[in-house]
Design an enzyme around this catalytic site. Structure first.
Site, PDB file in Angstrom:
ATOM      1  N   GLU A 148      -2.082   6.338   5.165  1.00 50.72           N
ATOM      2  CA  GLU A 148      -1.391   7.481   5.125  1.00 50.72           C
ATOM      3  C   GLU A 148      -2.312   8.609   5.213  1.00 50.72           C
ATOM      4  OE1 GLU A 148       1.954   8.778   1.549  1.00 50.72           O
ATOM      5  OE2 GLU A 148       0.091   7.300   1.231  1.00 50.72           O
ATOM      6  N   GLU A 186       3.538  16.963   2.116  1.00 55.46           N
ATOM      7  CA  GLU A 186       4.718  17.453   1.278  1.00 55.46           C
ATOM      8  C   GLU A 186       4.945  18.700   0.570  1.00 55.46           C
ATOM      9  OE1 GLU A 186       3.813  13.381  -1.439  1.00 55.46           O
ATOM     10  OE2 GLU A 186       2.182  13.751  -0.283  1.00 55.46           O
TER      11      GLU A 186
END
Length: 636
Positions: free
Chosen positions: A101, A105
């Site tokens: 991943e 964010e």
């Protein structure tokens, strides 16, 4: 996107993740098992009180450059994201040992931070909190990352700001889907305190693009190693490329619903809502989350959402039961109003009544209902102010705490844990301070009167036995003060290191120390703050717009009128016009405007597209920090 810092999930959470993030794998295993698991997780799914959204490509990509233009939701307790994620292969049991991943964010609790992360085998996080000199919730910015066999690099507005090249990058070998989501993690230490009052929240995406990794063949990105593949302007849901998620996972307080992905005016809007008012709709007016003093003559009022400038700066909307209000000014975050006050008796309770009619910025604005809040009086700390970060009271060091907007005078923001050492520490007589630290810290905040300060940061490397294992950058008031700080390299193992920052100037009542990992985890053992003296500046320059706006000419006018304004420094400028009811009737982004005298011509009919009625209107020039307003008179 599972909860950060989670070492191991419960069996049920693992089942929940497998079923929904990777449900196609389970279907191939056993229909009976699938139906049984679906029954269990559906009951959990239906119980979740909040609804979020996730948009993900059908196709998976191995390497490339991923880009998107994003305006984050900007509310605490939640995150607006862009990431890639490996969700398994047909016939292959998905496990965390295969985790791949890459994240961007944007936590709404921060107004000057973007988090980058790679997550590798065993759900191992490699986090960087990147300081930025803008609020991600106030405007669109272009976020990107390049993923190659040798590195992952992150970009903001076309500039590379961080790169990872460690051994863990070699684990990122699985094709990943390109995704965006908005959600509220069940992890206050990471994303801040969750409050229902902030709902609804909207993350806005203008476009997304993907470039293939084609070394020697490309014409874009680092060393021209990337080649354009596609771009989506988000005018509509392209069902051939994208899926709307319908799952949830452990540590997530919301379910992902397709109806919370809305396409409007060339934007994709990801919505975080309650379970009844789904989609891009807002039926709730702004409310005050907190009110506190930050000087003897000022009160900061923090709203649940961004508010309209004209109604928020109407001082008649605020009533003090103890003292008088002389003015109201909306600050740069568009959520905080600074009230100038006088005559407060600080020995008595201070209550603030907010009258109805302060409007939000939704397409059809909602007005606030009348409500009251007790004003928290910020307690004056004494100097030198010393904190045992991660530890308890020790001599004249106070016990550490977590910083929250409502209640705290000081404390850390975000940590993954506390490390305690028992071995003696060299170069200090205060071993206790240097034996305990918080790690993966993002900020340290202290409320102080405006003025000049010196700060000492206390460190000791008690875990790693080689240079280059933990390296970090440190910012103070937005300025990089330590670049690539390696405590072991400077002091060795179990040895005290004090790094001093002099002449920190405070104009907004906060000392803000920001920690950004280059390698490994950030950490801090102690902090000492001392007052130097006044700044000699009464007003907060960071909250002033450095320009003078002239009255429009002619005024009154019929048709077009000219507005002149002078900039002391270059700025990004927007021109807005409101009517007497506070409704925005015109807005135009003027772009990046150079310093000096500038002029803008506004035609009340051709620019607006309809004939306005005669009367008084408000126009204002808005920059990155503040805006200034004047009236104009239209005669038709």
């Amino acid at each position: 996107m599972e909860q950060r810092g989670e070492i191991a999930a419960s069996p049920f959470c693992v089942l929940n993740n497998i079923l929904f993030h990777k449900n196609k794998l389970i279907m191939k295993k056993s229909l009976l098992l699938f139906l049984f698991c679906l029954l269990i997780t559906s009951s959990v799914h239906s119980e979740k009180k909040y609804k979020g959204a996730e948009y993900r490509t059908k196709e998976s990509f191995l390497y490339g450059r991923f880009e998107a233009s994003i305006k984050s939701a900007g509310k605490e307790g939640m995150t607006t994201t862009m990431f890639t994620y490996f969700d398994g292969l047909p016939g292959d049991d998905w496990t965390s040992s295969k985790w791949n991943e890459i994240d961007i964010e944007i936590m709404g609790r921060y107004n000057n931070d973007v988090q980058f992360n790679t997550i590798t085998h065993g759900q191992t996080n490699h986090v960087r909190h990147q300081y930025v000199n803008f609020d991600p919730a106030l405007d669109y910015h272009i976020y990107a990352f390049e993923w190659t066999p040798d590195y992952v690099a992150w970009f903001i507005d076309g500039l590379e700001v961080y790169r990872q090249t460690g051994e863990h990058i070699q684990q990122l070998t699985r094709a990943q889907k390109f995704m965006f989501n908005i959600w509220n993690p069940n992890n206050e230490s990471w994303v801040g305190v969750w409050r229902e009052e902030i709902l609804p929240a909207f993350g806005l995406y203008d476009w997304a693009a993907y470039y293939e990794y084609k070394p020697g063949e490309g014409n874009y990105g680092s060393e021209n190693n990337f080649k354009f593949a596609w771009k989506d302007e988000f005018d509509f849901w392209d069902e051939s490329r994208w899926d709307r998620a319908t799952h949830t996972f452990g540590g997530n307080q919301c379910d992902f619903l397709p109806d919370n992905i809305v396409f409007k005016d060339g934007k994709m809007i990801l919505c975080l809502t309650n379970n009844t008012d789904i989609g891009y709709t807002d039926k709730v007016g702004p409310s005050v989350i907190s009110a506190r003093t930050y000087a003897t003559d000022k009160i900061l009022v923090f709203f649940s959402e961004q508010v309209d400038k004209i109604t928020a700066e109407n001082k008649a909307k605020y009533v003090l039961t103890n003292g008088q209000i002389t003015s109201a000014s909306l600050m740069s975050d568009k959520r905080t109003v600074e009230l100038a006050v006088s005559g407060i008796n600080f020995s008595s309770t201070i209550s603030l009544i907010i009258l109805n009619g302060i409007k939000d910025l939704y397409d059809t604005p909602n007005g606030s209902a009348s409500h009251a809040r007790t004003v928290k009086v910020t307690q004056q700390i004494t100097f030198p102010f010393k904190v045992n970060v991660g530890g308890d009271i020790y001599q004249d060091f106070v016990k550490d705490r977590e910083f929250t907007t409502d209640t705290s005078e000081f404390g850390f923001m975000e940590k993954w844990g506390v490390f305690e050492e028992t071995d003696p520490i060299a170069n200090t007589d205060d071993d206790i301070i240097f034996q305990t630290n918080v790690f993966h810290i993002t900020k340290y905040i202290v409320r102080v009167p405006n003025g000049k300060y010196s700060v000492q940061l206390l460190f000791s490397e008690n875990q790693n036995t080689s240079a280059g294992t933990r390296v970090m950058d440190i910012y103070a008031q937005g300025n990089l003060v330590f670049d690539n700080l390696d405590v072991y390299s400077e002091a060795g193992l179990n040895s005290a290191l004090i790094k001093s920052i002099s002449n920190i100037e405070v104009y907004n009542g906060l000392i803000d120390i920001h920690f950004a990992a280059e390698v490994g985890a950030t950490f801090l053992h102690g902090i000492i703050i001392d007052y130097i003296g006044p700044t000699g500046i009464k007003e907060e320059p960071k909250l002033q717009l450095n320009y003078q706006i002239d009255q429009n000419y002619p005024n009154p006018f019929n048709g077009s009128t000219k507005i002149k304004y002078s900039l002391l420094q270059p700025d990004e400028i927007t021109f807005n016009v409101y009517d007497l009811l506070g409704r925005k009737i015109y807005s135009k982004y003027l772009g990046y405007v150079n310093a000096g005298l500038n002029q803008f011509t506004w035609n009340s009919q051709s620019d607006v597209g309809t004939k306005l009625s005669s009367g008084v209107y408000f126009y204002f020039i808005e920059g990155k920090q503040r805006s200034e307003t004047k009236k104009l008179m239209l005669l038709n």
